[in-house]
Design a protein around this motif. Structure first.
Motif, PDB file in Angstrom:
ATOM      1  N   PRO A 141       0.826  -1.214   0.000  1.00 27.80           N
ATOM      2  CA  PRO A 141       0.000   0.000   0.000  1.00 27.80           C
ATOM      3  C   PRO A 141       0.858   1.260   0.000  1.00 27.80           C
ATOM      4  N   GLY A 142       0.555   2.154  -0.926  1.00 26.39           N
ATOM      5  CA  GLY A 142       1.346   3.370  -1.090  1.00 26.39           C
ATOM      6  C   GLY A 142       2.397   3.268  -2.174  1.00 26.39           C
ATOM      7  N   ARG A 143       2.649   2.072  -2.678  1.00 26.55           N
ATOM      8  CA  ARG A 143       3.666   1.883  -3.710  1.00 26.55           C
ATOM      9  C   ARG A 143       3.088   1.000  -4.814  1.00 26.55           C
ATOM     10  N   GLY A 144       2.840   1.580  -5.992  1.00 29.22           N
ATOM     11  CA  GLY A 144       2.258   0.851  -7.104  1.00 29.22           C
ATOM     12  C   GLY A 144       3.315   0.366  -8.069  1.00 29.22           C
ATOM     13  N   ALA A 145       2.874  -0.395  -9.079  1.00 30.10           N
ATOM     14  CA  ALA A 145       3.766  -0.934 -10.099  1.00 30.10           C
ATOM     15  C   ALA A 145       3.140  -0.727 -11.469  1.00 30.10           C
ATOM     16  N   ILE A 146       3.971  -0.327 -12.440  1.00 30.88           N
ATOM     17  CA  ILE A 146       3.533  -0.153 -13.822  1.00 30.88           C
ATOM     18  C   ILE A 146       4.324  -1.124 -14.688  1.00 30.88           C
TER      19      ILE A 146
ATOM     20  N   SER B 182       7.893   1.871 -11.029  1.00 33.94           N
ATOM     21  CA  SER B 182       7.438   2.068  -9.658  1.00 33.94           C
ATOM     22  C   SER B 182       6.784   3.440  -9.535  1.00 33.94           C
ATOM     23  N   ILE B 183       5.676   3.508  -8.775  1.00 34.46           N
ATOM     24  CA  ILE B 183       4.963   4.771  -8.638  1.00 34.46           C
ATOM     25  C   ILE B 183       4.519   4.976  -7.195  1.00 34.46           C
ATOM     26  N   ASP B 184       4.760   6.181  -6.671  1.00 32.61           N
ATOM     27  CA  ASP B 184       4.369   6.552  -5.308  1.00 32.61           C
ATOM     28  C   ASP B 184       2.882   6.909  -5.302  1.00 32.61           C
ATOM     29  N   LEU B 185       2.105   6.191  -4.491  1.00 29.69           N
ATOM     30  CA  LEU B 185       0.656   6.409  -4.441  1.00 29.69           C
ATOM     31  C   LEU B 185       0.222   7.226  -3.226  1.00 29.69           C
ATOM     32  N   THR B 186       1.179   7.725  -2.458  1.00 35.00           N
ATOM     33  CA  THR B 186       0.818   8.410  -1.214  1.00 35.00           C
ATOM     34  C   THR B 186       0.569   9.893  -1.410  1.00 35.00           C
ATOM     35  N   THR B 187       1.007  10.447  -2.537  1.00 35.92           N
ATOM     36  CA  THR B 187       0.889  11.886  -2.740  1.00 35.92           C
ATOM     37  C   THR B 187       0.891  12.200  -4.225  1.00 35.92           C
ATOM     38  N   GLY B 188       0.490  13.395  -4.566  1.00 30.70           N
ATOM     39  CA  GLY B 188       0.606  13.894  -5.932  1.00 30.70           C
ATOM     40  C   GLY B 188      -0.111  13.047  -6.962  1.00 30.70           C
ATOM     41  N   PRO B 189       0.497  12.884  -8.162  1.00 32.03           N
ATOM     42  CA  PRO B 189      -0.164  12.168  -9.262  1.00 32.03           C
ATOM     43  C   PRO B 189      -0.532  10.732  -8.927  1.00 32.03           C
ATOM     44  N   GLY B 190       0.314  10.028  -8.172  1.00 32.78           N
ATOM     45  CA  GLY B 190       0.009   8.648  -7.831  1.00 32.78           C
ATOM     46  C   GLY B 190      -1.243   8.514  -6.997  1.00 32.78           C
ATOM     47  N   LEU B 191      -1.422   9.415  -6.033  1.00 29.02           N
ATOM     48  CA  LEU B 191      -2.619   9.409  -5.204  1.00 29.02           C
ATOM     49  C   LEU B 191      -3.853   9.700  -6.055  1.00 29.02           C
ATOM     50  N   VAL B 192      -3.741  10.670  -6.961  1.00 26.96           N
ATOM     51  CA  VAL B 192      -4.868  11.000  -7.837  1.00 26.96           C
ATOM     52  C   VAL B 192      -5.190   9.818  -8.754  1.00 26.96           C
ATOM     53  N   LEU B 193      -4.157   9.138  -9.266  1.00 23.34           N
ATOM     54  CA  LEU B 193      -4.376   7.982 -10.134  1.00 23.34           C
ATOM     55  C   LEU B 193      -5.141   6.889  -9.400  1.00 23.34           C
TER      56      LEU B 193
END
Length: 339
Positions: A115-120, A168-179
């Protein structure tokens, strides 16, 4: 990891012609059999093998929703499951975890996803994963061809091949959170009798927003070019030349023919294409023909021979055509013909 070709709900699309909504599919699966999970996650062109660690018990629950624009899966897993994709899927796949661990093999990199760290994962790569349950994630699936169409519109030149997103994409803030929020809203809005089914314009806008968010905020091979100031609009003679090429794409037209149609000299035409299309007129025509041959091969099945398609679009040297086709599209023409 998911990638199933979805069947319409109850065997038919929930498309309502009166609302002129786009086609929509929803389906759900649950079970404990790794072989059944393999079948669920596989597509005809990209089989997947799922295995339980040391035959230990597993469980899974997967819900898929899809439109013509993209697909979203909400998947939950129990136990340790190894998953291997045996052929590229043709889709960019983004995993947005909500619970648990997963380790994704993204070619040269291994992505630890919590959680908080995505994968592309890129469309052109074979990939694998190890899911450490309890695990739950959203999976977002977007055709690479659709992403390339968006890039083509942004650059006003044809884009092909893999986008090569940073995996790798950060999902805790900014664009990753919006995505992650966009994906969750899309899944909710399409599930059951969700509100997005009643508003095709809103659905299309959200799908476009998701793709543009990826392209404009997640690093990839075109990020530096997108950061540059937009070029000036192409002059009329370049547009006239392109229109002429598209109209007579299957005809043996020459550089002089194109310049005459564009109402400029050959030298002016060449300068215009170098400045506004970063190529030459004949290279641009060659690219249009290669893309037309690619579409023909994908759409014809086994009804035509590769040589017939090549000749139709002006490629008389079959060996050279095959080599260039493989360089551009990552497979031989004969492989595309059998898809």
């Amino acid at each position: 990891m998911s990638g199933r070709s979805l069947m319409p709900v109850n065997g038919s699309s929930v498309h309502d012609p009166a609302r002129q909504s786009p086609p929509f599919w929803e389906t759900a699966f649950s079970g404990t059999d790794p072989d059944a999970l393999s079948e669920i996650l596989s597509t005809p062109n990209s089989p997947i093998k799922a295995e339980a660690k040391a035959d230990a018990p597993i469980a899974y629950r997967c819900n898929f929703v899809a439109t013509e624009e993209l697909a979203i899966a909400d998947c939950a897993y129990e136990g340790t499951i190894s998953i291997r994709r045996e052929a590229p899927s043709g889709k960019v796949i983004i995993f947005l975890p909500m619970e648990g661990d997963a380790l994704f093999d993204a070619g040269k990199e291994h992505i630890h996803s919590v959680p908080g760290r995505g994968a592309i994962l890129g469309a052109g790569r074979v990939s694998g994963a190890r899911l450490l349950g309890p695990r739950r994630h959203l999976g977002l699936f977007i055709d690479q061809a659709r992403i390339n169409r968006h890039l083509t519109q942004m650059f006003e030149r044809t884009i092909i091949g893999d986008t090569d997103f940073r995996p790798s994409i950060d999902l805790t803030t900014g664009p990753g959170l919006v995505l992650q929020q966009l994906a969750a809203n899309l899944h909710y809005g399409l599930s059951g009798d969700g509100p997005l089914l009643q508003s095709p314009l809103a659905l299309s806008a959200l799908c476009d927003a998701t793709i543009y968010l990826l392209l404009e905020t997640c690093p990839h091979r075109y990020s530096e070019a997108l950061a540059l100031p937009a070029p000036a609009p192409a002059p009329r003679h370049v547009k006239w030349a392109i229109e002429f090429m598209q109209e007579y794409i299957a005809e043996p037209i020459s550089l002089n023919d194109i310049a005459t149609a564009a109402k400029v000299s050959v030298r002016t035409l060449q300068q215009g294409f170098r400045q506004f299309r970063d190529t030459t007129p004949m290279a641009y025509l060659h690219e249009l023909r290669m893309l037309a041959a690619h579409r023909d091969l994908l759409e014809s099945g086994t009804r035509q021979a590769v040589a017939d398609v090549a000749v139709r679009w002006g490629f008389t040297h079959l060996g050279r055509f095959s080599a260039e086709y493989r360089k551009r599209f990552g497979q031989l023409p004969s492989q595309a013909l059998k898809r």
